[in-house]
Design an enzyme around this catalytic site. Structure first.
Site, PDB file in Angstrom:
ATOM      1  N   SER A 168     -21.655  11.117  -5.245  1.00  0.00           N
ATOM      2  CA  SER A 168     -20.474  11.035  -4.384  1.00  0.00           C
ATOM      3  C   SER A 168     -20.814  11.362  -2.942  1.00  0.00           C
ATOM      4  CB  SER A 168     -19.404  12.008  -4.893  1.00  0.00           C
ATOM      5  OG  SER A 168     -19.946  13.319  -5.003  1.00  0.00           O
TER       6      SER A 168
ATOM      7  N   LYS B  96     -11.407  11.826  -4.427  1.00  0.00           N
ATOM      8  CA  LYS B  96     -11.710  11.917  -3.002  1.00  0.00           C
ATOM      9  C   LYS B  96     -11.378  10.669  -2.197  1.00  0.00           C
ATOM     10  CE  LYS B  96     -14.701  15.536  -4.059  1.00  0.00           C
ATOM     11  NZ  LYS B  96     -14.314  15.335  -5.491  1.00  0.00           N
TER      12      LYS B  96
ATOM     13  N   GLN C  66     -13.941  13.736  -9.585  1.00  0.00           N
ATOM     14  CA  GLN C  66     -14.700  13.277  -8.419  1.00  0.00           C
ATOM     15  C   GLN C  66     -14.031  12.047  -7.785  1.00  0.00           C
ATOM     16  OE1 GLN C  66     -19.056  13.677  -8.259  1.00  0.00           O
ATOM     17  NE2 GLN C  66     -19.125  11.449  -8.264  1.00  0.00           N
TER      18      GLN C  66
ATOM     19  N   ASN D 297       3.184 -12.116  17.443  1.00  0.00           N
ATOM     20  CA  ASN D 297       3.438 -11.609  16.099  1.00  0.00           C
ATOM     21  C   ASN D 297       3.383 -10.080  16.046  1.00  0.00           C
ATOM     22  OD1 ASN D 297       3.639 -14.228  15.129  1.00  0.00           O
ATOM     23  ND2 ASN D 297       1.431 -14.363  14.792  1.00  0.00           N
TER      24      ASN D 297
ATOM     25  N   ASN E  90     -17.669  23.518  -9.652  1.00  0.00           N
ATOM     26  CA  ASN E  90     -16.286  23.216 -10.021  1.00  0.00           C
ATOM     27  C   ASN E  90     -15.276  23.972  -9.146  1.00  0.00           C
ATOM     28  OD1 ASN E  90     -17.542  21.732 -11.928  1.00  0.00           O
ATOM     29  ND2 ASN E  90     -16.942  22.991 -13.693  1.00  0.00           N
TER      30      ASN E  90
ATOM     31  N   TYR F 182     -12.439  21.443 -15.991  1.00  0.00           N
ATOM     32  CA  TYR F 182     -12.962  20.419 -15.081  1.00  0.00           C
ATOM     33  C   TYR F 182     -13.535  19.229 -15.841  1.00  0.00           C
ATOM     34  CZ  TYR F 182     -15.810  17.912 -11.739  1.00  0.00           C
ATOM     35  OH  TYR F 182     -16.345  16.922 -10.969  1.00  0.00           O
TER      36      TYR F 182
ATOM     37  N   SER G 274      -0.756 -16.528  18.061  1.00  0.00           N
ATOM     38  CA  SER G 274      -1.151 -17.419  16.976  1.00  0.00           C
ATOM     39  C   SER G 274      -2.176 -18.399  17.516  1.00  0.00           C
ATOM     40  CB  SER G 274       0.083 -18.161  16.470  1.00  0.00           C
ATOM     41  OG  SER G 274      -0.298 -19.397  15.909  1.00  0.00           O
TER      42      SER G 274
ATOM     43  N   THR H 255      25.197  -3.134   6.481  1.00  0.00           N
ATOM     44  CA  THR H 255      24.977  -2.803   5.074  1.00  0.00           C
ATOM     45  C   THR H 255      24.737  -4.149   4.403  1.00  0.00           C
ATOM     46  OG1 THR H 255      27.317  -2.967   4.514  1.00  0.00           O
ATOM     47  CG2 THR H 255      26.535  -0.777   5.121  1.00  0.00           C
TER      48      THR H 255
ATOM     49  N   GLU I  46       3.798  -4.960  10.787  1.00  0.00           N
ATOM     50  CA  GLU I  46       3.545  -5.653   9.515  1.00  0.00           C
ATOM     51  C   GLU I  46       2.419  -4.973   8.736  1.00  0.00           C
ATOM     52  OE1 GLU I  46       4.672 -10.297  10.270  1.00  0.00           O
ATOM     53  OE2 GLU I  46       2.895  -9.534  11.235  1.00  0.00           O
TER      54      GLU I  46
ATOM     55  N   LYS J 205       3.930 -17.965  20.152  1.00  0.00           N
ATOM     56  CA  LYS J 205       4.190 -16.838  19.263  1.00  0.00           C
ATOM     57  C   LYS J 205       3.597 -15.503  19.703  1.00  0.00           C
ATOM     58  CE  LYS J 205       4.907 -17.156  15.045  1.00  0.00           C
ATOM     59  NZ  LYS J 205       4.621 -17.158  13.615  1.00  0.00           N
TER      60      LYS J 205
HETATM   61  N1  ARG Z   1     -18.995  16.092  -6.999  1.00  0.00           N
HETATM   62  C1  ARG Z   1     -18.214  16.794  -7.951  1.00  0.00           C
HETATM   63  C2  ARG Z   1     -16.720  16.493  -7.749  1.00  0.00           C
HETATM   64  O1  ARG Z   1     -16.398  15.900  -6.782  1.00  0.00           O
HETATM   65  C3  ARG Z   1     -18.440  18.263  -7.803  1.00  0.00           C
HETATM   66  C4  ARG Z   1     -18.229  19.048  -9.040  1.00  0.00           C
HETATM   67  C5  ARG Z   1     -19.233  18.683 -10.042  1.00  0.00           C
HETATM   68  N2  ARG Z   1     -19.174  19.558 -11.161  1.00  0.00           N
HETATM   69  C6  ARG Z   1     -19.822  19.270 -12.289  1.00  0.00           C
HETATM   70  N3  ARG Z   1     -19.734  20.112 -13.242  1.00  0.00           N
HETATM   71  N4  ARG Z   1     -20.496  18.143 -12.431  1.00  0.00           N
HETATM   72  O2  ARG Z   1     -15.891  16.833  -8.539  1.00  0.00           O
END
Ligand code: ARG
Length: 483
Positions: A31, A339, A336, A299, A118, A331, A291, A163, A304, A297
């Protein structure tokens, strides 16, 4: 373990593993290329944790000093783009920790005492989101101020209120703008409430069950500003819950979705109002595009797109809430996936709020010290539209009620009058008195006061109503609230 070994094995837990991860799996599970934006929160969390470990006698003061020195260097490296983010090191946490260990040796390896990724990641996301909420709250104030400026300039401008998108009753354009101020003020309230639940400390929950080290979690919470209005530390009270729930991210995204929905409703109105059929407003050219084929035009691309991006943010809410629904405690790696939707929600909302403040209220001109280039209002077109739609029909009915007619009868009488006006292609106020008296003999000359748009507005002098007097009172209240 040196960094080279760490790198080669590419896992922080490698002793147990007999084969390396394939490149595909590495890419799939890592990640770092999106969660590296949590780096400041990650370092802040680590520093607070390390300071507490040292205060509790779990690591030495010397180790703490090394960790602080190492983190200062890493901060500089990241800020100057000299830091080498490595896919092999999976995420922001392991990248920073590996670099720290490379820089300061064993003290770097002690940082993770009493901690797990975690509780670390849950803390990072909360810290990051808290500061983003603060930026969003400030942007919501800017947007409200822009709308308030426009409202203030146009209290006496009248447009048809709708309305069912049918002309209903005349309203002040200022009043119309203040409706959005109300929506965005509630969005700001929601953000503040969400913030209070985001701002709680997971660290100390460790992997899931807490830790056997004598941690002082409240000290860490206070150091990170995770405190309530009274300054008391806010600590997640159950370790399983602390590491696993992402409800704070979900409720933030829900609040963001509602805010985008408000923007989207406003966008829809701006788009209608600037079409040739309405001609109520213009937005500055820099928010529109031409356009390639139709030279006439302009726009409304920005509103939008905002309407379109609302779908995207609502989609993120669906993504996050679905992400959570099947997870057993505690967890799971599913988390992950919180995000990217969260980051994109924040980015989209911030950009949208910024652009709307400017599009509505304009930009501060250094020459005049005034805001310039906001929306331009065509008051005449608005009034003409209100006159075309028999917007004062309710006022005639109210007039008859005051003369003693039951409301339902008055309603029916006015329907006949409107029908007559339509067939003569005139407004109600243009029907001669004798014609009006034909519908009801109690009608007198003073009826024309209430048939005018302004008379209709002034009559709605109730708290929250569109009478200019009420609108001015609301503007004063908002000014005081936002000062
Ligand atoms: N990159 C992980 C996340 O975003 C961090 C936690 C990972 N924990 C684990 N036990 N693999 O959640």
């Amino acid at each position: 373990m040196s960094l080279t070994q760490f790198d080669k094995k590419s896992q922080a837990w490698s002793a147990l593993f007999s084969e390396p991860m394939s490149d595909l799996v590495k890419r799939y599970t890592s990640s770092v290329f999106f969660d590296k934006r949590l780096w400041q929160a990650d370092i802040a969390g680590s520093l607070a944790h390390a300071a507490m470990l040292s205060a509790q006698g779990i690591i030495s003061a010397q180790d703490l000093a090394s960790i602080e020195r190492g983190m200062a260097q890493i901060t500089t490296e990241i800020e100057t783009d000299a830091f080498e983010w490595q896919l092999d090191l999976e995420d922001v946490h392991l990248n920073i920790e590996a670099r720290l260990t490379h820089l300061i040796g064993d003290a770097g390896k002690r940082l993770h005492t009493g901690r797990s990724r975690n509780d670390q990641v849950a803390t990072d996301v909360r810290l990051w989101l808290r500061s983003e909420i603060d930026l969003i709250s400030a942007l919501l104030i800017d947007l409200q101020k822009s709308l308030l400026d426009v409202a203030n300039k146009h209290v006496d401008v009248i447009l048809p209120g709708f309305t069912h998108l049918q002309v209903a009753q005349p309203v002040s354009f200022g009043h119309h703008m203040l409706a959005y101020v109300e929506m965005f003020s509630r969005d700001a309230e929601r953000m503040a409430e969400v913030r209070s639940r985001v701002n709680r400390l997971p660290l100390g929950a460790a992997a899931l069950a807490g830790t056997s080290y004598p941690l002082d979690r409240e000290r860490v919470a206070s150091a990170l500003g995770m405190v309530n209005a009274l300054g008391q530390p806010q600590v997640c009270q159950n370790s399983l819950d602390a590491v696993s729930d992402r409800d704070f991210a979900i409720e933030f995204t829900a609040a963001a979705s509602l805010c985008m929905v408000h923007i989207s409703r406003m966008s829809e109105e701006l788009i209608l109002w600037m079409s040739q059929n309405f001609g109520f407003i213009k937005i500055a050219d820099r928010f529109t595009t031409g356009s390639s084929i139709m030279p006439q035009k302009k726009n409304p691309d920005v509103p939008e797109l905002a309407r379109g991006k609302t779908g995207r943010v609502v989609g993120h809410l669906m993504g996050l809430i679905t992400l959570m629904k099947g997870q057993p405690l505690a967890y799971n790696k599913d988390n992950q996936e919180d995000k990217e939707p969260l980051f994109d929600t924040v980015d989209t909302l911030k950009d949208t709020l910024r652009i709307f403040s400017e599009m509505i209220g304009g930009q501060l001109s250094p020459a005049t010290g005034q805001k310039e280039g906001g929306i331009t209002v065509n008051a005449q077109a608005m009034e003409q539209a209100a006159l075309r739609g028999y917007a004062t029909a309710t006022d005639l009915a109210d007039y008859l009620v005051k003369k003693g007619l039951p409301f339902r009868d008055a309603h029916e009488t006015v329907a006949h009058a409107v029908k007559a006006a339509i067939s003569h292609q005139v407004d109600l106020s243009e029907l001669p008195l004798v014609v009006l008296q034909g519908f009801n003999p109690s009608i007198e000359k003073d009826v024309f006061d209430c048939l005018s748009l302004r008379g209709s507005l002034n009559a709605r002098d109730v708290l929250g109503g569109t009478a200019p007097k009420q609108v001015r009172a609301q503007i004063t209240r908002h000014h005081a609230r936002l000062a």
